[in-house]
Write a protein that holds these residues in place. Structure first.
Motif, mmCIF file in Angstrom:
data_model
loop_
_atom_site.group_PDB
_atom_site.id
_atom_site.type_symbol
_atom_site.label_atom_id
_atom_site.label_comp_id
_atom_site.label_asym_id
_atom_site.label_seq_id
_atom_site.Cartn_x
_atom_site.Cartn_y
_atom_site.Cartn_z
ATOM 1 N N ASN A 267 14.828 4.398 -9.686
ATOM 2 C CA ASN A 267 13.408 4.273 -10.014
ATOM 3 C C ASN A 267 12.967 5.491 -10.826
ATOM 4 O OD1 ASN A 267 12.765 1.801 -8.317
ATOM 5 N ND2 ASN A 267 13.489 3.188 -6.725
ATOM 6 N N ASP A 273 7.530 3.270 -16.331
ATOM 7 C CA ASP A 273 6.493 2.649 -15.515
ATOM 8 C C ASP A 273 5.155 2.756 -16.244
ATOM 9 O OD1 ASP A 273 5.127 1.465 -13.422
ATOM 10 O OD2 ASP A 273 4.946 3.321 -12.277
ATOM 11 N N LEU A 277 2.689 1.306 -11.713
ATOM 12 C CA LEU A 277 2.829 0.574 -10.456
ATOM 13 C C LEU A 277 3.278 1.473 -9.305
ATOM 14 C CD1 LEU A 277 4.602 -2.645 -11.832
ATOM 15 C CD2 LEU A 277 2.174 -2.309 -11.327
ATOM 16 N N ALA A 278 3.907 2.601 -9.640
ATOM 17 C CA ALA A 278 4.417 3.489 -8.592
ATOM 18 C C ALA A 278 3.468 4.644 -8.293
ATOM 19 C CB ALA A 278 5.785 4.039 -9.013
ATOM 20 N N THR A 283 1.851 1.177 -2.188
ATOM 21 C CA THR A 283 2.128 0.026 -3.051
ATOM 22 C C THR A 283 3.543 0.085 -3.582
ATOM 23 O OG1 THR A 283 -0.195 -0.068 -3.712
ATOM 24 C CG2 THR A 283 1.389 -1.195 -5.124
ATOM 25 N N PHE A 284 3.987 1.269 -3.970
ATOM 26 C CA PHE A 284 5.336 1.449 -4.495
ATOM 27 C C PHE A 284 6.379 1.076 -3.448
ATOM 28 C CE2 PHE A 284 8.686 4.625 -6.048
ATOM 29 C CZ PHE A 284 9.260 3.682 -6.880
ATOM 30 N N GLU A 286 6.061 -1.037 -0.990
ATOM 31 C CA GLU A 286 6.059 -2.489 -0.806
ATOM 32 C C GLU A 286 6.718 -3.192 -1.996
ATOM 33 O OE1 GLU A 286 2.914 -6.147 0.120
ATOM 34 O OE2 GLU A 286 2.215 -4.061 0.014
ATOM 35 N N LEU A 287 6.476 -2.704 -3.210
ATOM 36 C CA LEU A 287 7.080 -3.308 -4.400
ATOM 37 C C LEU A 287 8.596 -3.172 -4.390
ATOM 38 C CD1 LEU A 287 4.584 -2.227 -7.215
ATOM 39 C CD2 LEU A 287 4.931 -4.518 -6.268
ATOM 40 N N LYS A 288 9.101 -2.066 -3.869
ATOM 41 C CA LYS A 288 10.559 -1.899 -3.786
ATOM 42 C C LYS A 288 11.179 -2.905 -2.826
ATOM 43 C CE LYS A 288 10.506 2.614 -3.048
ATOM 44 N NZ LYS A 288 11.022 3.998 -2.816
ATOM 45 N N LYS A 290 9.886 -5.927 -2.200
ATOM 46 C CA LYS A 290 9.805 -7.211 -2.895
ATOM 47 C C LYS A 290 10.902 -7.322 -3.948
ATOM 48 C CE LYS A 290 4.832 -7.936 -2.261
ATOM 49 N NZ LYS A 290 3.523 -8.082 -2.938
ATOM 50 N N GLU A 291 11.172 -6.216 -4.637
ATOM 51 C CA GLU A 291 12.197 -6.241 -5.683
ATOM 52 C C GLU A 291 13.571 -6.553 -5.110
ATOM 53 O OE1 GLU A 291 13.683 -3.325 -9.267
ATOM 54 O OE2 GLU A 291 13.524 -2.463 -7.259
ATOM 55 N N ASN A 294 13.754 -10.287 -3.754
ATOM 56 C CA ASN A 294 13.870 -11.256 -4.837
ATOM 57 C C ASN A 294 15.183 -11.094 -5.592
ATOM 58 O OD1 ASN A 294 11.196 -12.919 -5.344
ATOM 59 N ND2 ASN A 294 10.550 -10.888 -4.688
#
Length: 343
Positions: A267, A273, A277-278, A283-284, A286-288, A290-291, A294
């Motif tokens: 990252n 970025d 987003l980070a 939030t960062f 949680e996004l990791k 989700k990444e 998926n």
């Protein structure tokens, strides 16, 4: 006779082109996998150190210092040269109180990591209270080295592949990179077929494992059926561009480059970025999660695309449409036995 011969020659050319395209993509896939798998080993002093475990690093640092005995004068001398001496003194006092209260050094490091990651995300996806792979039956099945500081850590490692911290860091980096490629790959596999089937876009060959053979046809290959986007006529030029661009991007990711030095290998942030987003730690975090979730799904999807292509000789969208039309008659049990792949 002349017409028959010409027809057979054209069919052979298309067949050879398709075989060459599949073989080339297979070689490229093996090459990228080899590069990614080798990065953690070749650049162990760079990539692994940047993506290593915060908790393990903290534990190792404390353990290394705990074995050393220094006098009070030496301690004062060390603090006098530190720009954050007051902060170090306060941190040491807090750590001593926590240890005396019964907390271990790994537990303290874990709590500090959770505070850095983000409170709400840590409770749900990180730390000792995260969701585990066996749910309520996970007690006693989670290895001690899986502390929940990495996104997507559900405590499952029955083969002990992540017991060594350096190996864990290398595998972690490899998984994230392959997950990102898989997400791009699945999108690239289904988009042309969806556009051709449901939007009427004139794409000569929308099926992903046959599309590459169009470069050997007269006129070459048009990206998404549009010659103004990418008009490819030379397989050697494509190979050279892919090797240079992908190899350069991978080299910069591991060793640094024009975009910045000393960036995190997984990252990097900064110029990578642009949407910020980070910026928010919670939030960062949680996004990791989700990444990686998926990405793991995308890797399984790509495996399914490969198996479908061999078993049915059709693309994923066509297979899905046929299954929806007749779920009982068209599924993995009815079409997964015989191979219908024909170049």
């Amino acid at each position: 006779l002349y017409t028959f011969v010409i027809t057979q020659v054209n069919m052979d050319i298309k067949r050879v082109g398709l075989i060459a395209s599949v073989a080339l993509n297979a070689l490229l896939l093996i090459g990228v996998c080899s590069i990614s798998m080798g990065n953690g080993k070749v650049a162990s002093g760079v990539a692994i150190s940047r993506s290593g475990s915060m908790v393990n690093s903290a534990v190792r640092g404390v353990s290394a210092l705990s074995g050393k005995k220094i006098s009070a004068e030496q301690g004062r001398a060390i603090l006098s040269h530190s720009p954050k001496a007051n902060l170090l003194v306060k941190t040491g006092a807090i750590t001593n109180k926590l240890v005396k209260s019964g907390m271990s050094i790994p537990e303290i490091a874990q709590q500090v990591t959770c505070q850095q990651i983000g409170g709400a995300a840590c409770q749900e996806w990180y730390g000792p209270d995260r969701a585990l792979w066996l749910g309520p039956f996970s007690e006693g099945s989670v290895p001690s080295y899986l502390t929940g500081e990495f996104p997507g850590d559900y405590g499952w490692d029955t083969q002990g592949l992540s017991a060594d911290p350096n190996t864990f860091a290398a595998y972690r980096e490899t998984e994230v990179i392959h997950a990102r490629w898989a997400m791009l790959g699945t999108l690239g596999c289904v988009t042309p077929e969806l556009l051709a089937k449901y939007s009427g876009v004139p794409i000569a060959e929308p099926v992903w494992f046959k599309a590459g053979s169009q470069i050997f046809a007269e006129g070459g290959l048009d990206y998404l059926g549009n010659p103004s986007l990418v008009h490819a006529q030379s397989i050697l030029a494509i190979l050279a561009c892919q090797v240079i661009l992908m190899g350069g991007a991978e080299a910069y990711r591991v060793n640094g480059g024009p975009a910045g030095e000393g960036l995190d290998a997984i990252n990097p942030g900064g110029a990578f970025d642009p949407l910020g987003l980070a910026d928010d730690p919670d939030t960062f975090a949680e996004l990791k999660v989700k990444e990686i979730k998926n990405g793991r799904l995308a890797m399984f999807s790509m495996l399914g695309f490969y198996v479908q292509a061999i078993a049915t000789g059709k693309g994923p969208v066509e297979n899905w449409a046929e299954h929806i039309a007749d779920p009982a008659g068209v599924n993995g049990l009815t079409n997964g036995i015989a191979t219908k792949f024909t170049p």
